[in-house]
Design a protein around this motif. Structure first.
Motif, short mmCIF file in Angstrom:
data_model
loop_
_atom_site.label_atom_id
_atom_site.label_comp_id
_atom_site.label_asym_id
_atom_site.label_seq_id
_atom_site.Cartn_x
_atom_site.Cartn_y
_atom_site.Cartn_z
N ARG A 102 0.97 -1.21 -0.38
CA ARG A 102 -0.03 -0.29 0.14
C ARG A 102 0.80 1.26 0.23
NH1 ARG A 102 -3.70 0.10 4.96
NH2 ARG A 102 -4.53 1.72 3.74
N ARG A 106 6.97 1.97 2.91
CA ARG A 106 7.77 3.10 2.67
C ARG A 106 8.16 3.55 3.83
NH1 ARG A 106 9.85 8.35 0.11
NH2 ARG A 106 7.68 8.35 1.14
N VAL A 107 6.99 3.98 4.94
CA VAL A 107 7.58 4.80 6.33
C VAL A 107 7.49 4.43 7.56
CG1 VAL A 107 7.51 7.09 4.71
CG2 VAL A 107 5.18 6.12 5.84
N GLN A 118 13.79 11.34 2.67
CA GLN A 118 12.83 10.79 2.39
C GLN A 118 13.82 9.73 0.54
OE1 GLN A 118 8.87 11.16 0.86
NE2 GLN A 118 8.93 10.70 2.69
N LYS A 123 11.70 0.10 1.68
CA LYS A 123 10.88 -0.59 1.85
C LYS A 123 11.65 -1.16 2.83
CE LYS A 123 7.31 0.32 -1.08
NZ LYS A 123 6.36 -0.71 -1.95
N GLU C 68 -6.39 9.21 5.41
CA GLU C 68 -5.76 8.06 4.91
C GLU C 68 -4.98 8.41 3.74
OE1 GLU C 68 -7.16 3.77 4.84
OE2 GLU C 68 -7.71 4.68 2.97
N TRP C 429 -0.78 6.67 -6.13
CA TRP C 429 0.30 7.36 -5.56
C TRP C 429 1.38 6.40 -4.77
CZ3 TRP C 429 -4.01 10.42 -4.79
CH2 TRP C 429 -3.46 11.35 -5.15
N GLY C 448 7.20 3.45 -4.13
CA GLY C 448 6.31 3.84 -2.54
C GLY C 448 6.22 4.90 -2.56
N ALA C 449 6.26 6.33 -2.87
CA ALA C 449 5.59 7.05 -3.28
C ALA C 449 4.99 8.67 -4.30
CB ALA C 449 6.09 7.87 -2.27
N THR C 453 3.57 13.74 -1.49
CA THR C 453 3.13 13.79 0.33
C THR C 453 4.10 12.52 0.54
OG1 THR C 453 0.64 13.09 -1.12
CG2 THR C 453 1.11 11.87 0.90
N ILE C 454 4.50 12.68 1.65
CA ILE C 454 5.97 11.93 2.01
C ILE C 454 4.90 10.99 2.94
CG2 ILE C 454 6.96 14.35 2.43
CD1 ILE C 454 6.72 14.36 4.93
N GLU C 455 4.34 10.47 3.03
CA GLU C 455 4.00 9.47 3.84
C GLU C 455 1.84 9.10 2.74
OE1 GLU C 455 4.44 10.22 8.85
OE2 GLU C 455 2.25 9.89 7.64
N SER C 456 3.12 8.91 1.57
CA SER C 456 2.06 8.45 0.36
C SER C 456 1.62 6.65 0.92
CB SER C 456 2.80 7.95 -1.01
OG SER C 456 3.14 9.15 -1.46
N CYS C 457 0.26 6.97 0.89
CA CYS C 457 -0.41 5.48 0.74
C CYS C 457 -1.92 5.55 0.24
CB CYS C 457 -0.76 5.96 2.83
SG CYS C 457 -1.50 4.86 3.69
#
Lengths: 695, 90, 665
Positions: A102, A106-107, A118, A123, C68, C429, C448-449, C453-457
């Motif tokens: 999802r 990664r974070v 960043q 991951k 989210e 994303w 990954g992203a 958006t640094i916390e992509s989800c």
């Protein structure tokens, strides 16, 4: 004949044993953990405890009625990546689910400062390589309808391929198996026919909740470590039986309970150590009649915080195990790198920083003399006079104050501060970080800190607790002396709990028969399962919960619901309870009531209450604590910013009822308690220290 | 001073290939004007790219004249001069 | 930054603004510096409060986009609207909100005045924010008769009463088509809700309850943070709180300038292309950046960028700043606390009328991805090149991240539960990040992203299938999307969805990449592609669900082709932008994304690494052979070392043959 209850915590460095007799007296055993054969360390620690009781180990075990083991084997297998070779059979088209993660993988699990960096983030690597993930033709939709039937030949072929690669275990994970599990069951049957010796696991059994990323991760982890854990527990149990133990061996489970080892969920043992601490807090909370508690545990490396509300530990929604999101109900423990060994350093902009790195217990703080070279929080506490260099860990380690001073002085030179100023700055920063995390955890939970009591344990909890407790405005701060075996103590008093869940998406208004039918089925499943494990219906207490959300919003909240056959009004009442609960957590106006309510999950807790160890309740004696007075020591008081001679006490000589006026330092073998001026410390009938403002 | 994965400005203020040592030009110039470049249509590469008849831009590949390491793949309009993408001050 | 001098009453004058006095600009810049430890503690405490405010916004809203996706910004500003401390999910939103407070002060100081308990609403792209979807709500902080600062919160609300549902209409041809635009009206006056002002929005949107929910969320955040700041002032005194705000910004400025100084002076240039405006055919446009660093100042000059597009693929100046900030905050100044101080060493030149600074009423609703992503890309590129000049930072060098995307993103219609709804597929994303180099990350991060958006989800497939009337055929890491290089970019996600259990649903496409390559790579790596499942299309397969019930489940584009041949149906390749159109249960909607940029010559990638790439379905055998020169057996077991050596020599030989030195000027 004596009846013992035993809790064991196999930690990274030490194995702790906590033996409680029928009168509630605690005997501690300790031995180094033996990584190659963990059961040796356990037997050694039991031997150590038996010696202290002046009986043989065999006598001890023959008279033990409850034995609970918490272990890091599962966690270690994940960290060291030496679980069993695992394959996965999944829905074709979704083989990459545990790789896509999802995107959030990664974070996940990273500190916010790390997240800013960043350019370097990656991951975590899944535990099943892509070539061992086989997609098969099948498809079920959100209503449980079979859109594409299962292709049995493909399953057979997939199993054969995996076998030829030498897999020892297979995880079966299909999309929407929580709505309709027939395909997962069929596939498992085929696997068992083709490969009867393979360990097989189904995602809908491990984590029967919607959201496939968390569920697939859950079955991946459970399968990867499962065979190893089952094997180890078996070996340990056999050793115990050889020495006369005849009862159930229990293991900790991360949702806040224990299970007989042969019925455990392997993934439930991961991170279960800290859970022991929460269980201990829960037990104490019940004793002290404090339904709402924030627990803080300061160890060598980290500062762990959890919330107990209405005597129940709060569980996380989509919690991570390390950096892998799972769908297992887990006691929610927030942690930051702010332990006793946390290192103080100066960054490139000449700012003093504390953490997140730690010297742990080895080499540990400089004052331990074990080779630590960087000043830590413990070194600062020592230099500020809070710790007694001759009585640390009951005198087992003599702390080298001069070495700490020198190191802190060197650090201070870099930023133009004197030695004491630097030590004070380290102390302040450490406490500020702890207070910030505490504040975040509490507010995120929706609760007000002023409604809660604060529990402080772990080697460093009682040392800093008065400061961060005051910072957040806690009215009651409890400090516990048995910190070293707190976790083992908690495990020894855990209820046997198994949580049964069923994903069932229902939009309100709902047919009440469907609700009744679902709970009936789930409760039957629960009782059948507990029966298989060895507990009859009469021993089990069932509790119901429901997870509900509003139509346009993602927040799912779980509320307890009554155990009965519902009529329409009951369902209305449940909805009202949910709206109230949601409002109290998220604020007035947060509930998007117009979007309608949706039931997501039905939950049943099957609980077999624990054989509770007796905790001696003592008579309250006089307030005067002079019997325990050791002397005076110069301690740097943050409130007045200077060294002040402060009374020091021996914890072991304090009596229930004693009242200590702050400022004061109370020294115990496993921890040091620090009371600030303007605070009062009262020893209660269980020999805990309760601190409040006053005096 | 490094200015690129493969290039640096040496003590004589010359742009030099880090792999083979080849001196390419003075640091006050655009290295892309002193190295071989080739025209490549995106559709010549594997993967989903604009079809040649649709493509409005193409790739210019720039090679080190010494070792023919690929120094840059520049997305460009056809016939456009090399972009002066690195112009360090020294 | 601003055209007119702010404040218009000069730097040395304060004034009464109704609820109190705003000190002069020079006055607020004077402060007694806090000692380092106290500064750390207070700065962190302020940040915790801002973060708590953001958490409250996310919790109260609970919408997928905000809760989210993390699209919520919360910030504390000084009296003149400079961002002192912030917590954000999308880096885009950060600096652009300052314009709102400036206009409030300029236009409203006298009438109606600014008072404690006022909450203002703004979403005018000309003044700040990015585009009309971005709703900002802010409140002044007064203490004992003095304005000491502001609190602001911003969320993306995906329905603004624009000419198409969903907030980002591809068919917009004017700012007037892009929904309501609130101009700093007080939604709350001295603590009381102004219902008439609220109706101004509620009567202009298709989804009034959605707006109300997000508004309540922002207000909840503001209330929580305001209370905490009051407690902070009571504890430490207002002087220290004002000081920490200024010191936060000065500290970030100091760090930013120091970092710039540690890099070599010079000029770097980068270009990024796009290929679509309003149709019917392609239109090539470009974002051109010339970046000059001198000492501790960095000038970003977008001269040479195309003129404004006719459709909404444009940025107003705040959109450009936001997109610049995405790259600056994540790649260059990642270790610096985010606030206005961070951008003080930056100077922006964006010619008016270019697509990086369009004039008022030019459509611009697509700004965040288009051309926002291009702006972020070119800034990322020049940052990477600058960082080479100091060995300390080699670990942070990254090729550009966000590249082409071609997705059937927007849907609308009747869900499987029987109610009408609309939404956006958030799967996009999960895209590949740019590669680093040897000293850093190496390969980019797969799926990954998005850089902004640094916390992509992204949502679970099951959540999307529960809420939306669609069934996924697949969602996977798409082969050959990662940019091939010595270090490869990250692969991106591709998906195929089919309408499911719905009587009626529409889909709209948004993307680029049919006619022009957008994504750049660095230093010898090739640009990333859209993979092997494309091009983006609506594929009609005859009686699809009946066939699936018999055991047919197409899993890739070859399966579709076979199916069409044996059972009938057709491909309809789509344009990058396609307005909403009806799709049925027999239609497969194919969505693609290109991967992250790579670094270095592919021939320098170790053959064993390429073998692992192929085994992990990151690259095809063809890519391994033709681009990497690595020959791998069909069973994917091993590299043929001899054949690889030969192939790589051939590739070099071909380069020698084709390469010609530029002979123009």
């Amino acid at each position: 004949m004596a009846k013992y209850i035993i809790g064991v915590d196999t930690g990274g460095t030490y194995t702790d044993v906590c033996v409680i007799d029928e009168k509630g007296h605690i005997t501690i055993g300790k031995a180094p953990t033996t990584p190659k054969k963990l059961e040796d360390g356990v037997m050694d620690a039991l031997e150590n405890a038996a010696k202290a009781l002046q009986i043989s180990r065999k006598t001890l075990l023959s008279n033990t009625i409850s034995f609970c083991q918490g272990t890091t084997i599962g966690t270690n297998a994940l960290i060291n990546r030496n679980g069993v070779k695992t394959g996965m059979i999944t829905t074709k088209g979704f083989e990459d689910t545990i790789y896509i993660q999802r995107a959030i993988g990664r974070v996940e699990g990273l500190h916010p400062d790390e997240v800013r960096h960043q350019a370097v983030l990656t991951k975590p690597e899944p535990f099943i390589p892509k070539r061992l993930i086989k997609g098969v033709t099948e498809r079920i939709d959100c209503f449980g309808k079979v859109v594409v039937p299962l292709n049995r030949e493909e399953v057979k072929a997939a199993v054969k391929e995996l076998l030829s690669e030498g897999v020892q275990a297979i995880a079966v994970a299909f999309i929407w198996s929580v709505e309709n599990s027939t395909h997962e069951e069929e596939a498992t049957k085929i696997i068992s026919e083709v490969a009867p010796n393979i360990f097989v696991n189904m995602s809908h059994k491990v984590a029967p909740l919607i959201r496939e990323y968390g569920r697939f991760n859950s079955v991946m982890i459970d399968t990867y470590i499962g065979p190893i854990m089952i094997q180890w527990y078996k070996s340990l149990y056999e050793r115990l039986r050889e020495e006369g133990f005849t009862h159930e061996m229990l293991t900790a489970q991360v949702w806040g309970g224990v299970m007989p080892y042969h019925a455990m969920m392997p993934i439930g043992t991961i991170n279960s150590g800290p859970v022991g601490g929460v269980l201990a807090s829960k037990r104490m909370a019940e004793l002290l009649e404090k339904p709402n508690v924030i627990t803080t545990d300061v160890g060598g490396t980290s500062f762990d915080v959890s919330v107990i509300a209405e005597y129940e530990p709060i569980r996380g929604r989509e919690p991570p195990i390390m950096r892998y999101r799972v769908n297992i109900p887990m006691v929610h423990i927030s942690a930051i790198g702010a332990g006793g060994g946390t290192i103080a350093w100066v960054d490139e902009t000449n700012h003093l920083r504390v953490g997140p790195l730690s010297a742990g217990a080895l080499p540990g703080p400089i004052c331990y003399g074990r080779g630590g070279t960087q000043p830590s929080v413990t070194d600062a506490d020592l230099v500020l006079g809070i710790l007694n260099p001759d009585y640390y860990l009951g005198g087992r380690i003599k702390l080298n104050k001069e070495a700490s001073s020198k190191a802190i002085e060197g650090l201070g030179k870099k930023i133009g501060l004197g030695m004491i100023e630097t030590a004070k700055a380290i102390f302040d920063l450490q406490n500020a970080h702890m207070a910030d995390l505490l504040r975040l955890v509490v507010t995120r939970s929706g609760y007000d800190p002023r409604d809660f009591a604060l529990f402080c344990y772990g080697g460093g909890g009682p040392t800093h607790g008065a400061v961060y407790g005051r910072e957040l405005g806690f009215k009651e701060i409890y400090m516990f002396e048995n910190s070293a075996v707190w976790s083992a103590f908690g495990l020894s008093s855990g209820d046997i709990i198994r949580i049964f869940q069923r994903h069932r998406y229902l939009r309100i208004p709902v047919d009440v028969n469907v609700v009744n039918g679902t709970f009936r089925e789930l409760e039957k499943e629960a009782l059948d399962e507990m029966k298989k494990i060895g507990f009859g219906k009469e021993e089990i207490v069932l509790r119901r919960e429901m997870s509900i959300k509003f139509g346009r919003q993602v927040n799912v909240e779980t509320i307890p619901v009554p155990s009965k056959t519902y009529i329409e009004q009951d369902v209305d009442q449940i909805c009202n309870t949910f709206v109230e609960h949601y409002r109290s957590l998220y604020g007035e106006g947060a509930a998007f009531v117009e979007a309608g309510m949706e039931i997501m999950t039905f939950i049943v807790h099957a609980v077999k209450p624990a054989i509770l160890p007796a905790i001696p309740k003592m008579k309250l004696e006089e307030e005067d604590p002079s019997y325990a007075l050791k002397g005076k020591r110069n301690v740097f008081l943050p409130e007045v910013e200077k060294f002040v001679p402060v009374n020091t006490y021996e914890f072991g000589r304090l009596k229930p009822g004693n009242l200590i006026v702050g400022p004061a330092v109370i020294e115990a073998p496993t921890t040091t308690m620090f009371i600030l001026s303007g605070q009062l410390g009262r020893v209660n009938e269980y020999r805990n220290l309760k601190i409040s403002e006053g005096g | 001073m490094r200015i690129h994965y493969y290039l640096e400005v040496d003590k004589e203020n010359k742009i030099k290939c880090l792999k083979c040592g080849r001196v390419i030009c003075s640091a006050s110039e655009n290295y892309k004007k002193h190295v071989p470049r080739a025209e490549v249509w995106p559709s010549e590469l594997p993967g989903q790219h604009p079809a040649k008849e649709d493509a409005l831009v193409l790739y210019y590949e720039y090679y080190c004249p010494g070792c023919f390491t690929l120094l840059d793949v520049e997305i460009s309009e056809r016939g456009a001069p090399p972009l002066w993408d690195i112009q360090p001050k020294f | 930054m601003a055209e007119n001098k702010f404040p218009s009453w000069g730097d040395n004058a304060g004034r009464d603004i109704g609820g109190g006095r705003i000190p002069s600009l020079n006055e607020i810049k004077q402060y007694e510096k806090l000692d380092p430890v106290e500064f750390d503690i207070l700065s962190h405490r302020l940040y915790s409060i801002i973060n708590e405010g953001r958490q409250a916004v996310m919790r109260v809203s609970g919408s997928p986009v905000v809760a989210e996706g993390g699209e919520a910004l919360f910030a504390a500003y000084d009296a003149y609207g400079s961002t002192a401390s912030l917590a954000c999910g999308l880096l885009l939103h950060v600096i652009g909100t300052e314009g709102f407070m400036r206009e409030i002060l300029e236009l409203q100081w006298d009438a109606p005045g600014v008072f404690d308990g006022d909450i203002f609403m703004y979403n005018e792209p000309l003044i700040g924010g990015i585009h009309a979807c971005d709703q900002w709500t802010g409140t002044p902080l007064f203490h004992e008769g003095e304005l000491i600062g502001w609190l602001g919160s911003l969320t993306h609300t995906a329905e603004t009463g624009a000419i198409e549902p969903g907030g980002m209409p591809p068919s917009s041809r004017s700012l007037l088509h892009e929904g309501y635009r609130v101009q700093g009206i007080k939604i709350v006056e001295k603590g009381k809700l102004n219902k008439a002002a609220l109706n101004g929005v509620l009567r202009s949107t298709r989804d009034p309850s959605y707006y109300t929910l997000d508004l309540r969320a922002r207000i909840a955040g503001l209330n929580v943070a305001k209370q905490r700041i009051k407690q902070l002032i009571a504890r430490y005194g207002v002087k220290k709180i004002k000081a920490v705000m200024q010191q936060d910004m000065d500290h970030s400025e100091e760090l930013a300038r120091a970092k710039l100084k540690s890099l070599s002076d010079g000029t770097w240039r980068a270009v990024n292309y796009g290929d679509w405006d309003i149709g019917p055919g392609p239109k090539l446009w470009k974002v051109m950046l010339t970046a000059t660093k001198e000492g501790d100042q960095l000038t970003l000059d977008f001269t040479g960028s195309s003129e404004a597009n006719e459709g909404p693929v444009n940025c107003m100046i705040w959109g450009t700043w936001g997109s610049i900030f995405v790259a600056i905050a994540s790649q260059l100044f990642w270790e610096i606390p985010g606030n206005a101080g961070m951008v003080r060493p930056l100077k922006l030149i964006a010619p008016e009328g270019s697509l990086t600074n369009v004039r008022f009423l030019t459509p611009c609703v697509m700004c965040p991805p288009l051309p926002g992503r291009h702006i972020s890309n070119v800034v990322t590129t020049i940052i990477a090149k600058m960082l080479y000049t100091n060995e300390k930072y080699w670990g942070d060098i990254n090729a550009p991240w966000c590249t082409m995307s071609w997705m059937g993103s927007f849907w609308g219609g009747t869900t499987q539960h029987g109610y009408v709804s609309a939404g956006m597929f958030g799967d996009g994303w999960a895209r590949g990040t740019g590669a680093g180099i040897d000293e850093g990350r190496g390969d980019g991060c797969d799926t990954g992203a998005l850089q902004m958006t640094i916390e992509s989800c992204i949502p679970d497939v099951e959540m999307n299938e529960l809420m939306y009337p669609f069934l996924y055929l697949w969602r996977r890491e798409e082969v050959d999307t990662a940019a091939p290089g010595r270090w490869r970019g990250g692969a991106s996600v591709s998906l195929a969805v089919v309408p499911h259990n719905t009587p009626s649903v529409t889909i709209a496409f948004r993307g680029t990449g049919k006619y022009a390559e957008e994504g750049q790579s660095l230093d010898g790596a090739y640009p990333p592609s859209l993979g092997r499942s494309g091009p983006a299309a609506i594929v009609r397969l005859k009686n699809l669900k009946e066939e699936m019930a018999k055991g047919v489940k197409p899993n890739n584009i070859e399966d579709f082709k076979d199916y069409i041949i044996t059972k009938g149906g057709r491909f309809r390749y789509v344009n990058p932008f396609e307005a909403s159109q009806r799709v049925t249960e027999n239609d497969v909607i194919l969505s693609l994304n290109a991967g992250g940029g790579g670094t270095g010559d592919p021939l320098d990638r170790e053959p064993d690494r390429v073998l692992v790439d192929v085994q992990r379905h990151i690259f095809s055998l063809e890519m391994a052979k033709e681009v990497f020169g690595v020959i791998i057996d069909a069973q994917l077991e091993a590299v043929d070392e001899k054949a690889t050596k030969l192939k790589r020599e051939n590739i070099i030989a071909r380069r020698k043959e084709k390469g010609k030195v530029w002979d123009g000027d």
